[in-house]
Design a protein around this motif. Sequence first.
Motif, short mmCIF file in Angstrom:
data_model
loop_
_atom_site.label_atom_id
_atom_site.label_comp_id
_atom_site.label_asym_id
_atom_site.label_seq_id
_atom_site.Cartn_x
_atom_site.Cartn_y
_atom_site.Cartn_z
N GLU A 1 -2.63 2.02 -4.17
CA GLU A 1 -3.64 2.15 -3.09
C GLU A 1 -4.06 1.06 -2.62
O GLU A 1 -4.56 -0.01 -3.60
N GLN A 2 -4.54 0.95 -1.35
CA GLN A 2 -5.07 -0.24 -0.83
C GLN A 2 -6.45 -0.72 -1.30
O GLN A 2 -6.64 -2.01 -1.52
N LYS A 3 -7.14 0.11 -1.86
CA LYS A 3 -8.43 -0.29 -2.63
C LYS A 3 -8.16 -1.20 -3.95
O LYS A 3 -8.90 -1.87 -4.01
N SER B 1 0.77 -1.08 0.02
CA SER B 1 0.21 0.04 0.11
C SER B 1 0.76 1.29 -0.17
O SER B 1 0.46 2.36 -0.08
#
Length: 261
Positions: free
Chosen positions: A31-33, A27
């Motif tokens: 992006e973590q998403k 991350s």
Amino acid sequence: MLLAGAIAYYTLLSLVPLLALSVSALSHWVEQKQLLSTLGRYVEWLVPSQSQALLGEVSNLLANQIAIDVFLLVTMLFFSSLAFSVLQRAMAVIFAHRKADEKRHSLVSAMLPYGFVVCLGMALLGVTVISTTLQAMAQESVYFMGRDWSLRGLSGLLLYLLGLGAEALLLTTIYLVMPVGRTRLRYALIGGIAAVATWEVIRHILIWYLAKLSSASVVYGSLTTAVVALFSLEIAATLLLLGAQVISEYERHAAPRLNAT
């Protein structure tokens, strides 16, 4: 089947910590998403119909990242090392025909699981970047012969082929590295492709069965996710060993011809 069951058991115990640590580490660059979206797509290939439940646990772990990072690391390293230890023993049985004097240094055997974990993290990063690009392609269109042609279908096909290619590459790498002695690249590819093709057929059957006929949620209740995931992993581990058996048979049949020449 016993060896595949042991591999599946230890893999399940290390899977959620491994996914959580991978997302946490990567991350910093992605992006973590996006990472979770990529994981959701390809974890579904490994444990059909249970990816959302597993990713829910990963999200819960990430929410408490500061408190449990050390515990996650120790858990993942311990159970993944056990899984690779069983896998190495299984490979030793399958490739017992190889020369007895071919041995691997104990330090190399001990470091193999951690090397694979690092490689899996790098592969996740690469797949996430490529899949994000392909998803962006789905929003585009090409003007041809007086009309706009959406690239959504092409994007979906490429995402599917990306998953198949990554899966075949992973298995080929395992067949090249895990058995003691030298495995020809051609044989490793044959074993990897055979295992991936068989798993694809079984995976679609599992998806249909779990969606239409299964009563696992009634029988096992809150344990359904763990039971179904373990069952799927055992099938995948069995196919992993069967792919190695395919390579072993090729080597056995090739040996007389090589000795004759």
